[in-house]
Scaffold this active site. Structure first.
Site, PDB file in Angstrom:
ATOM      1  N   HIS A 166       0.451  10.802  -5.575  1.00  0.00           N
ATOM      2  CA  HIS A 166       1.387  10.759  -6.701  1.00  0.00           C
ATOM      3  C   HIS A 166       2.529  11.773  -6.553  1.00  0.00           C
ATOM      4  O   HIS A 166       3.562  11.650  -7.224  1.00  0.00           O
ATOM      5  CB  HIS A 166       0.637  11.001  -8.012  1.00  0.00           C
ATOM      6  CG  HIS A 166       1.234  10.318  -9.199  1.00  0.00           C
ATOM      7  ND1 HIS A 166       2.569   9.991  -9.290  1.00  0.00           N
ATOM      8  CD2 HIS A 166       0.675   9.909 -10.370  1.00  0.00           C
ATOM      9  CE1 HIS A 166       2.804   9.406 -10.457  1.00  0.00           C
ATOM     10  NE2 HIS A 166       1.685   9.337 -11.124  1.00  0.00           N
ATOM     11  N   ASP A 397       3.766 -12.033  -3.008  1.00  0.00           N
ATOM     12  CA  ASP A 397       3.196 -13.127  -2.213  1.00  0.00           C
ATOM     13  C   ASP A 397       3.171 -12.693  -0.754  1.00  0.00           C
ATOM     14  O   ASP A 397       4.214 -12.546  -0.118  1.00  0.00           O
ATOM     15  CB  ASP A 397       4.043 -14.388  -2.407  1.00  0.00           C
ATOM     16  CG  ASP A 397       3.504 -15.594  -1.650  1.00  0.00           C
ATOM     17  OD1 ASP A 397       2.541 -15.439  -0.866  1.00  0.00           O
ATOM     18  OD2 ASP A 397       4.061 -16.695  -1.820  1.00  0.00           O
TER      19      ASP A 397
END
Length: 455
Positions: A166, A397
């Site tokens: 992070h 995708d």
């Protein structure tokens, strides 16, 4: 406990690591204040088409396209680095050394897509093990990869889970990376993609703060010691994670209701769909917690800063650019007033985070550094919302179709954490919520709350 079988673990490096790249990326206050928290963990669940052979060739393809993605996001193939200065201060930065990301190929024997999706309750015994780096601290990026991907075979599906340090990325950067990898995988090469490259420079902070930031070495020792006593996502049975799905028409209805109550329809201070939805959840959770009317309740909301700064940060800026704002009132005030009042409190608090406030935060932080704690959930009166319904989650995708769901890893399993995602249908919104079991039962019996939830 579901058995996850690790088939292989590999280190994936950029294919074009060269001397023309930036070798050192400084960490800003927005990055450094996260250093004692967990990695970001988000993953996508896919149905497995009949024609897709889940074989070594697919894994090799994903490894190769991840390597190509790291040509663009090469800082994620590096490590955190520490410099001990003679003045008893410490500097952190990202060393773009190309040491590589971790890639785990695993199998969840006997687990089907339906085992994850058929209940609103998140099956943590399955989902938590779909990510590697489950118990890594951001600080450990000194020796551990900043990025770890795990591809897990299900009986009828595939789960791709990513863990990113992070301090190196926020949610916007996380999904920029994920979107780029999926596009490279689908199109068959990074020379064919349309996604803009990440912006790595830190020149946007010039004139505000001096980089690198020199932290007193005592702060670093404190960070190391807290690693030993602060827990990761909890395994407690007293609370659970659920996914609340709000269809497009219900989201629009809540927004309209909140603005009608406050007389802000079509005004420049109108309440947004997300703000109305957060207010709806805040009020329902507070009812379900059965608090005393004079008990103070707090809602912390992570607000993205890229469009708020002056000049604006590029959307593609790789790093952290967010701050939390806190909305406070008593439980009695929250429940006595309507949805519109609660939403307007959220609206006004978020609007108060101006470019000037963000700049002042950075200047003040350098003078007196503070670090976010992993102790969310210490009390039953606080909520925290992170992530965004604007992230491109369902456009990922990889070459075999769109995902059917998004799920978070163990770091999100903290009492009071509400993680927001776009829903699978256009305009819908999902909230992944971690709450006490008795609170969830009360919410299930709350007609006002359930009116907006798809069951």
């Amino acid at each position: 406990m579901t058995r996850i079988r690790h088939i292989s673990t590999n280190t994936i490096r950029p294919t074009n690591h060269n001397d023309q790249l930036i070798h050192r990326i400084e960490l800003t206050p927005w990055d450094l204040r996260l250093i004692q928290l967990d990695y970001i963990q988000k993953g996508l669940l896919f149905q497995k088409p009949a024609e897709l052979e889940q074989s070594n060739s697919l894994i090799q393809h994903l490894q190769a396209t991840l390597s190509q993605t790291l040509n663009i996001f090469y800082p994620l193939a590096g490590r955190l680095a520490v410099i001990e200065n003679e003045d008893n201060t410490t500097c952190f930065y990202i060393n773009c050394n190309g040491d590589g990301a971790s890639f785990v190929h695993a199998a969840a024997d006997g687990v089907k897509v339906a085992d994850i999706l058929d209940s609103v309750y998140v099956p943590d015994d399955i989902v938590n093990d779909l990510f590697s780096m489950k118990e890594a601290w951001n600080y450990e990026g000194i020796s551990k990869p900043l990025l770890a991907a795990q591809v897990t075979d299900l009986v009828d599906g595939i789960f791709i889970g990513c863990s990113i340090n992070h301090t190196a990325a926020d949610g916007t950067s996380f999904w920029h990376f994920f979107n780029t990898w999926s596009e490279i995988s689908r199109l068959g090469g990074y020379d064919k993609i349309y996604k803009p490259h990440p912006v790595l420079g830190r020149q946007f902070h010039e004139g505000v703060i001096d980089l690198p930031i020199h932290l007193p070495s005592s702060y670093v020792n404190e960070i190391k010691s807290k690693q030993l006593i602060i827990g990761h996502g909890s395994s407690s049975d007293s609370f659970q994670r659920v996914v609340f799905h709000f269809p497009k028409e219900k989201v629009a209805w809540l927004k309209s209701k909140a603005n009608a109550e406050m007389g802000t329809i079509d005004s420049n201070i109108s309440i947004s769909s997300l703000q109305a939805l957060m207010a709806h959840l805040w009020r329902a959770i507070t009812r379900g917690r059965h608090l005393n009317p004079d008990q103070e309740v707090a809602y912390r909301v992570a607000v993205g800063l890229r469009p708020r700064l002056n000049p604006r940060l590029p959307k593609e800026y790789l790093g952290n650019a967010l701050l939390g704002v806190i909305v406070k009132c008593t439980a009695g005030e929250l429940l006595e007033h309507g949805l519109g009042w609660a939403a307007s409190q959220i609206n006004k608090t978020i609007a108060s985070l101006t470019a000037e406030e963000a700049r002042k935060y950075m200047e003040d932080w350098v003078k007196a550094p503070t670090f976010l704690s992993n102790m969310l959930g210490a009390t039953n009166v606080e909520l925290v919302t992170g992530s965004s319904p604007r992230f491109n989650v369902y456009g990922n995708d990889f070459g075999w179709g769109m995902p059917v769901a998004v799920r978070s890893g163990m770091p999100e399993r903290k009492l009071g954490k509400l993680t927001v995602f776009p829903g699978p249908e256009d305009g819908s919104i999902d909230f992944e919520a971690c709450l006490l079991t008795e609170t969830l039962r009360a919410m299930a019996d709350d007609a006002e709350f359930m009116e907006a939830v798809l069951t």
